[in-house]
Design a protein around this motif. Structure first.
Motif, short mmCIF file in Angstrom:
data_model
loop_
_atom_site.label_atom_id
_atom_site.label_comp_id
_atom_site.label_asym_id
_atom_site.label_seq_id
_atom_site.Cartn_x
_atom_site.Cartn_y
_atom_site.Cartn_z
N VAL A 56 -48.93 15.98 -44.63
CA VAL A 56 -47.51 15.92 -44.24
C VAL A 56 -47.20 14.57 -43.60
N GLN A 57 -48.15 14.05 -42.83
CA GLN A 57 -47.97 12.75 -42.18
C GLN A 57 -47.65 11.66 -43.19
N GLN B 238 -56.06 22.62 -40.49
CA GLN B 238 -54.86 22.26 -39.71
C GLN B 238 -54.68 20.75 -39.69
N ALA B 239 -55.76 20.01 -39.43
CA ALA B 239 -55.68 18.55 -39.39
C ALA B 239 -55.43 17.98 -40.79
N GLU B 240 -56.09 18.54 -41.79
CA GLU B 240 -55.98 18.01 -43.15
C GLU B 240 -54.58 18.22 -43.72
N ILE B 241 -54.01 19.38 -43.48
CA ILE B 241 -52.67 19.66 -43.99
C ILE B 241 -51.64 18.79 -43.28
N LYS C 89 -48.27 11.04 -35.09
CA LYS C 89 -49.57 10.68 -34.55
C LYS C 89 -50.33 11.98 -34.30
N LEU C 90 -51.49 12.15 -34.93
CA LEU C 90 -52.25 13.39 -34.84
C LEU C 90 -53.37 13.26 -33.83
N VAL C 91 -53.49 14.28 -32.98
CA VAL C 91 -54.54 14.33 -31.96
C VAL C 91 -55.33 15.61 -32.17
N GLU C 92 -56.64 15.49 -32.40
CA GLU C 92 -57.47 16.67 -32.67
C GLU C 92 -58.03 17.26 -31.37
N TYR C 93 -58.02 18.60 -31.32
CA TYR C 93 -58.55 19.35 -30.18
C TYR C 93 -59.66 20.27 -30.68
N GLN C 94 -60.63 20.51 -29.81
CA GLN C 94 -61.72 21.42 -30.15
C GLN C 94 -61.49 22.82 -29.59
#
Length: 294
Positions: free
Chosen positions: A52-53, A45-48, A64-69
């Motif tokens: 796109v970013q 999800q983050a890599e794709i 701006k991407l924010v990662e959640y666990q």
């Protein structure tokens, strides 16, 4: 005293080196106040979305991407306005969330990707009719080119994931592959109690999804999520004999608020995400473990 000053200087140098190292290791993110803040989970999800970013930046759209666990907090933060959108959940999960939290005014804006479950042969691959899979965009599953050998379906041990959602998906997959029959064709979440017919010599063994690839040599077959399959060197597009396709009911979606659903930038983001370039990146990078939904 001279020793004290030398020690102090050494500590200051180490501190500067550590700060420099931390700064260099961080990935630069857009600082524009107009950047769209999007929640993602680590991994595909983050890599794709990072891919796109880059495409969006070239068109003047900053993300701006924010990662959640976890999967709970991103919807809470989206409801509270801390996020503009998130990309990490499938449609059934979103529906369940909205039933539990009706005050959340969230909508699925567009389909993104899916993590297909697949059926892999284990200790006795001769029990399966090894066929080339043919994908159909109109169906939930990719089906073999010819029928599986029904006479080979006795005395089987089949491993399945034990969490409710994955178990339900596994039962539907096995029903489509004609290893069992379910009581109702329209139920969303199936359990073992919903099996109408199964050979007495066929045993389903529920276990933790992460253990299934490791236990595959002890089983005749196993239904394995493609993200776990990759960790153990299994190639879904080549090793699986039956699998969900990219348009299964558990396709992931980009979620935003009802207020943001009319924002013209959403159409631009959807176009960039669902572009041919993004599709080629997904297919090449994940080798069938992640499938585009378009």
């Amino acid at each position: 005293m001279r020793y004290y000053y030398k020690l102090l200087a050494l500590l200051l140098c180490l501190g500067l080196l550590l700060l420099s190292g931390c700064t260099n290791s961080q990935k630069a993110v857009p600082t524009s106040p107009d950047a769209l803040t999007i929640g993602v989970t680590p991994g595909p999800q983050a890599e794709i979305m990072a891919f796109v970013q880059e495409q969006a930046h070239q068109e003047g759209l900053e993300l701006k991407l924010v990662e959640y666990q976890d999967y709970v907090q991103p919807n809470v933060d989206l409801h509270q306005g801390k996020l503009w959108g998130n990309s990490l959940q499938h449609e059934p999960y979103l529906r369940t969330t909205l039933l539990k939290e009706p005050k959340f005014k969230l909508v699925a804006a567009f389909k993104t990707i899916s993590y297909p479950l697949a059926l892999y042969p284990g200790q006795r691959p001769e029990l399966l009719a090894a066929q080339v899979l043919q994908s159909s965009s109109q169906e939930q599953f990719q089906k073999p080119a010819t029928a599986m050998k029904q006479e080979s379906l006795a005395k089987l041990t089949i491993g399945v994931p034990n969490d409710p959602t994955s178990l339900s998906r596994s039962l539907q997959l096995l029903a489509a592959a004609r290893y069992l029959k379910l009581k109702s064709p329209s139920q969303e979440l199936y359990t073992l109690a919903d099996i109408e017919s199964l050979s007495q010599q066929t045993q389903l063994i529920p276990m933790d999804a992460a253990l299934l690839p490791q236990m595959l040599p002890e089983l005749d077959m196993a239904v394995i999520s493609c993200n776990y399959a990759l960790l153990y060197g299994l190639r879904p597009s080549q090793d699986a004999v039956f699998m969900e396709n990219g348009n299964n009911p558990y396709v992931n979606v980009f979620v935003t608020s009802q207020a943001n659903s009319q924002d013209p930038r959403l159409k631009q983001l959807a176009r960039l995400y669902r572009s041919q370039a993004t599709k080629e990146f997904i297919l090449k990078h994940y080798q069938g473990a992640v499938l585009p939904s378009w």
